[in-house]
Design an enzyme around this catalytic site. Structure first.
Site, PDB file in Angstrom:
ATOM      1  CG  ASP A  56     -14.536   3.437  48.568  1.00  0.00           C
ATOM      2  OD1 ASP A  56     -13.838   3.892  47.646  1.00  0.00           O
ATOM      3  OD2 ASP A  56     -14.887   4.109  49.563  1.00  0.00           O
TER       4      ASP A  56
ATOM      5  CG  ASP B 127      -9.640   7.563  49.531  1.00  0.00           C
ATOM      6  OD1 ASP B 127      -8.693   7.583  50.330  1.00  0.00           O
ATOM      7  OD2 ASP B 127      -9.494   7.583  48.295  1.00  0.00           O
TER       8      ASP B 127
HETATM    9  C1  XBP Z   1     -12.257   8.998  46.892  1.00  0.00           C
HETATM   10  C2  XBP Z   1     -11.894  10.192  46.144  1.00  0.00           C
HETATM   11  C3  XBP Z   1     -10.510  10.506  45.942  1.00  0.00           C
HETATM   12  C4  XBP Z   1      -9.695  11.081  47.076  1.00  0.00           C
HETATM   13  C5  XBP Z   1      -8.437  11.685  46.506  1.00  0.00           C
HETATM   14  O1  XBP Z   1     -13.466   8.455  46.357  1.00  0.00           O
HETATM   15  O2  XBP Z   1     -12.723  10.882  45.617  1.00  0.00           O
HETATM   16  O3  XBP Z   1     -10.494  11.446  44.934  1.00  0.00           O
HETATM   17  O4  XBP Z   1     -10.426  12.097  47.758  1.00  0.00           O
HETATM   18  O5  XBP Z   1      -7.809  10.833  45.664  1.00  0.00           O
HETATM   19  P1  XBP Z   1     -13.880   6.945  46.607  1.00  0.00           P
HETATM   20  P2  XBP Z   1      -6.755  11.346  44.551  1.00  0.00           P
HETATM   21  O6  XBP Z   1     -13.678   6.648  48.073  1.00  0.00           O
HETATM   22  O7  XBP Z   1     -15.329   6.907  46.237  1.00  0.00           O
HETATM   23  O8  XBP Z   1     -13.065   6.059  45.713  1.00  0.00           O
HETATM   24  O9  XBP Z   1      -6.277  12.719  44.934  1.00  0.00           O
HETATM   25  O10 XBP Z   1      -5.663  10.318  44.602  1.00  0.00           O
HETATM   26  O11 XBP Z   1      -7.467  11.357  43.227  1.00  0.00           O
HETATM   27 MG    MG Z   2     -15.094   6.228  49.573  1.00  0.00          MG
END
Ligand code: XBP
Ligand code: MG
Length: 243
Positions: free
Chosen positions: A18, A20
């Site tokens: 993953d 973020d």
């Molecule tokens: C990460 C997210 C993303 C970011 C924003 O989830 O939910 O939506 O917060 O991204 P994960 P965008 O780590 O589970 O993948 O604004 O580019 O959609």
């Molecule tokens: Mg995440």
């Protein structure tokens, strides 16, 4: 550190990351970028950390804006085109914030990527965010040619349903032509854990800033960060007969 996590990771047919919260603590930058976009757009919305923590249950930036709008008591019309524009501005702010270099990789991430590369272990990315955001982060952290080290990269808009649906993980498995049980997903959130588990992939959690209280009962391992893996490897080297 729980015994076995380092071994599970070392033996995996592929490591699926993953982005973020897992590769880097990006969510605080996403939060600031959303707020900057609201100012830019003349909206009086401001997401503090408590509000944002709650909104993070909704995965995907556009979906998060839509969900917040739906919660307003007096709602002005917000067509999809406006949401797309708000999100475009947010993404530009996010790239600028990342470019300042304030978001380095989390402890142990670079070391694990390097070790996996050295042993020829395939690497993949399964994320909700966009290819542009991944590139902004990883170009800065790993250099412009970072993508050459990854065998598959699937982002939220590449699939029909974002996490907690398994779609990004199923797409990665299809591209890598691997069985789920042979791989390991490295995640930081309850939604990420559900997504990978629905694809039958074992999950290693590294606790992150916004999701540390999520329910991780389904995870194979829960660590504070990936530097714990390296520490376990060193310990095993020193005690070659340790089980
Ligand atoms: C990460 C997210 C993303 C970011 C924003 O989830 O939910 O939506 O917060 O991204 P994960 P965008 O780590 O589970 O993948 O604004 O580019 O959609
Ligand atoms: Mg995440």
């Amino acid at each position: 550190m729980q015994p076995g996590a380092a071994e599970l990771v070392r033996r995996a047919a592929a490591l699926i990351f993953d982005v973020d919260g897992t590769l880097a603590e990006t969510e605080e930058l996403h939060r600031r970028a959303f707020n900057a976009a609201f100012v830019h757009h003349g909206l009086d919305w401001r997401w503090d950390r408590a509000v944002y923590k709650d909104l993070l249950r909704v995965t995907g930036g556009k979906e998060r804006i839509r969900a917040y709008h739906a919660r307003q008591r007096i709602a002005f019309p917000l067509p999809d085109g406006d949401i797309a524009e708000l999100h475009r501005i947010k993404t530009a702010h996010y790239a600028e914030l990342v470019e300042t270099g304030c978001c380095s990789l989390r402890p142990g991430v670079a070391e694990l990527l390097g070790a996996a590369k050295a042993r020829g272990q395939p690497l993949a990315i399964a994320t909700t965010t966009s290819h542009g955001n991944i590139d902004a982060l990883l170009s800065r952290a790993l250099g412009k040619r970072w993508a050459a080290d990854f065998d598959a990269i699937v982002a939220g808009d590449d699939v029909r349903h974002k996490k907690p649906a398994p779609d990004v993980y199923l797409e990665i498995l299809a591209r890598l032509k691997l069985e789920p049980a042979d791989c390991v997903a490295i995640e930081d959130s309850g939604n990420g854990l559900i997504a990978a588990s629905r694809a039958n992939i074992p999950v290693l959690i590294t606790r992150s800033m916004f999701f540390r209280d999520d329910d991780f009962a389904e995870a194979q391992f829960v660590l504070d960060d990936l530097s714990e893996l390296e520490a376990a490897d060193k310990k095993t080297e020193k005690q070659p007969h340790a089980q």
